[in-house]
Structure formats: C-alpha cells, structure tokens
Scaffold this active site. Structure first.
Site, mmCIF file in Angstrom:
data_model
loop_
_atom_site.group_PDB
_atom_site.id
_atom_site.type_symbol
_atom_site.label_atom_id
_atom_site.label_comp_id
_atom_site.label_asym_id
_atom_site.label_seq_id
_atom_site.Cartn_x
_atom_site.Cartn_y
_atom_site.Cartn_z
ATOM 1 N N GLU A 161 2.867 2.153 1.520
ATOM 2 C CA GLU A 161 3.132 1.723 2.899
ATOM 3 C C GLU A 161 4.594 2.002 3.243
ATOM 4 O OE1 GLU A 161 0.079 -1.467 4.284
ATOM 5 O OE2 GLU A 161 1.888 -2.439 3.593
ATOM 6 N N HIS A 190 4.183 -6.837 -0.846
ATOM 7 C CA HIS A 190 4.222 -6.280 0.514
ATOM 8 C C HIS A 190 5.676 -6.223 0.979
ATOM 9 C CE1 HIS A 190 3.603 -5.680 4.785
ATOM 10 N NE2 HIS A 190 2.377 -5.283 4.492
HETATM 11 P P1 13P Z 1 -0.057 -1.983 10.424
HETATM 12 O O1 13P Z 1 -1.404 -1.377 10.167
HETATM 13 O O2 13P Z 1 -0.080 -3.052 11.496
HETATM 14 O O3 13P Z 1 1.009 -0.958 10.610
HETATM 15 O O4 13P Z 1 0.316 -2.810 9.080
HETATM 16 C C1 13P Z 1 0.208 -2.182 7.861
HETATM 17 C C2 13P Z 1 0.426 -3.195 6.811
HETATM 18 O O5 13P Z 1 1.527 -3.690 6.635
HETATM 19 C C3 13P Z 1 -0.740 -3.582 6.013
HETATM 20 O O6 13P Z 1 -0.351 -4.296 4.892
#
Ligand code: 13P
Length: 234
Positions: A158, A86
């Site tokens: 992401e 992450h």
């Molecule tokens: P948000 O949905 O709060 O933007 O976070 C995304 C995330 O980092 C999930 O791993």
C-alpha cells in the site's frame, strides 16, 4: 483472489448492521472476501459469504494491557485474518516494524493469518527509496518466522501516497515491489491497496503478480464493491 475490506474507523453501530445486511448479498465466484470491521463490531459479524478479519492486534498476550485486543481474544471471536502494520498505525501510532513482528507471531500462534501492510511515502518514492524501504519493513516483520508461517503470510503493498487520494502507481512500479516481495517470500499472497476502485480495476488486473486487493473507501460501498469483484474475477 483475496479481496480484503478495511472499514477503518467508519460506521456507527446502526450503520454497520445495515452495511452488513448489504454485504450478505455480495457474490464472488472464486475470490475469498474478508471483512475487517472496526474492532467494536467484530462480535456483530454474522456473514456466511465473507470471512472475518481484524484491523489490529496487541503485540502482547492476554492480560493487563488496557485498550488492547489480544490474539487469543480475536481467535475467540472467530477472526481468521488480521491487518498488521497499516501505514495509518505506523504514522499516527508509531507502530514499528519490530511491533509488527511481535503481532505477526501472536497471530500465527492463534492460527490467524496476518495481512502485513508495507509501503512508502511520496517523499521516499521520489528519493528512489521504495524498494530498500519495503525490504527493510518486510525483513524485520518476518524475522524468526517458520517456513510454514512465511508461506502463509499475506503481504499488502500500500503506497502511502496512494491511500485515499485517487492516485495509483503504474503497473511497472507495483510489479517492481511485488517482485521483490515474492523473491523474499515466494509463496506469500501479495495484495495491492491504495485507491483501488471499480474504475481502475481494469488497469490493475493486467498485472499477473497481484493476488488480490485491500480496499478502504470502496469497502464502504457494497454496490460498487460487487462491480469491482466481478471485474477483478473476469
Ligand atoms: P483506500 O482504498 O481508501 O485508498 O484505502 C486503502 C487502504 O488503506 C486499505 O487498507
């Protein structure tokens, strides 16, 4: 569809118990819902409608690694999925792509499916580096995996600038990245994560390349989560 809930470092123990009660009434028609709670609450998991995931795993095996949680230990808690790489860990804890590669191998050796996160910063996007950076993150992370493992890994795109900001990329930008991932890993499931919510899901679901979502903020709001699932499945 896969909908993974990343609680991050949120909720006290009492709040988690109440939250889990609310999650027990979440209904999905065809989606697999995966709850990734803060690691201290993994042992409190008691849901039938949702599978269990972790937010991190040690790059080392069971042994003298203070503060770490080994894949063997996650498996003993019935953890079936685990987030790896992450951006918050890459940025705050300097987790490298080489680390993610070790973690992914540890997880597969215990039959836990890794959910590998990849993504670019705002600056990297503006410099036009998104695809080359993601390719690099991916190639290092999947180094020496078997074909079977490559078929079963889950990848979450992401964009870092999108996490918790309310901003999302255009479908064109998401699809550029997901196409690249699917070129390298044709059978891997690809999730989108970053400010996905019950409002923008109508737009996000217009992409055929998105196989599911990784939710941060929305994971903590069960009522809105139910709306999100219903819209995503429709
Ligand atoms: P948000 O949905 O709060 O933007 O976070 C995304 C995330 O980092 C999930 O791993």
């Amino acid at each position: 569809m896969i909908i993974a809930l990343n609680n991050k470092s949120n909720l006290t123990k009492e709040e988690f118990i109440e939250y889990q009660k609310q999650l027990s009434s979440i209904q999905a028609l065809s989606s697999k819902i995966i709850l990734c709670p803060t690691s201290t609450y993994l042992a409190l998991y008691n849901l039938n409608n949702i599978e269990l995931g972790a937010q991190n795993v040690s790059k080392d095996e069971i042994g003298a690694h203070t503060g770490e949680i080994a894949a063997t230990q996650l498996a003993s808690l019935n953890v079936k999925y685990c987030i790896v790489g992450h951006s918050e860990r890459r940025q705050e804890l300097k987790e490298s792509s080489e680390d993610t590669n070790k973690k992914i191998k540890n997880l597969f050796s215990k039959n836990i499916t890794p959910i590998l996160c990849v993504g670019e910063t705002k600056e990297e996007k503006e410099l036009g580096k998104t695809t080359s950076l993601i390719k690099e993150q991916l190639m290092i992370a999947i180094k020496d995996l078997s074909e079977d493992e490559k078929n079963n890994i889950v990848i979450a795109y992401e964009p870092i600038w999108s996490i918790g900001t309310g901003l999302i990329p255009t479908i064109k930008d998401i699809e550029e990245v997901l196409s690249l991932i699917k070129e390298i890993l044709p059978n891997a499931k690809c999730l989108y994560g970053g400010s996905a919510n019950d409002q923008n899901i109508d737009y996000l679901k217009t992409s055929n390349l998105i196989d599911g979502y990784l939710l941060g903020g929305l994971s903590l709001k069960p009522e809105k989560l139910q709306i999100f699932i219903e819209k995503a499945e429709n």
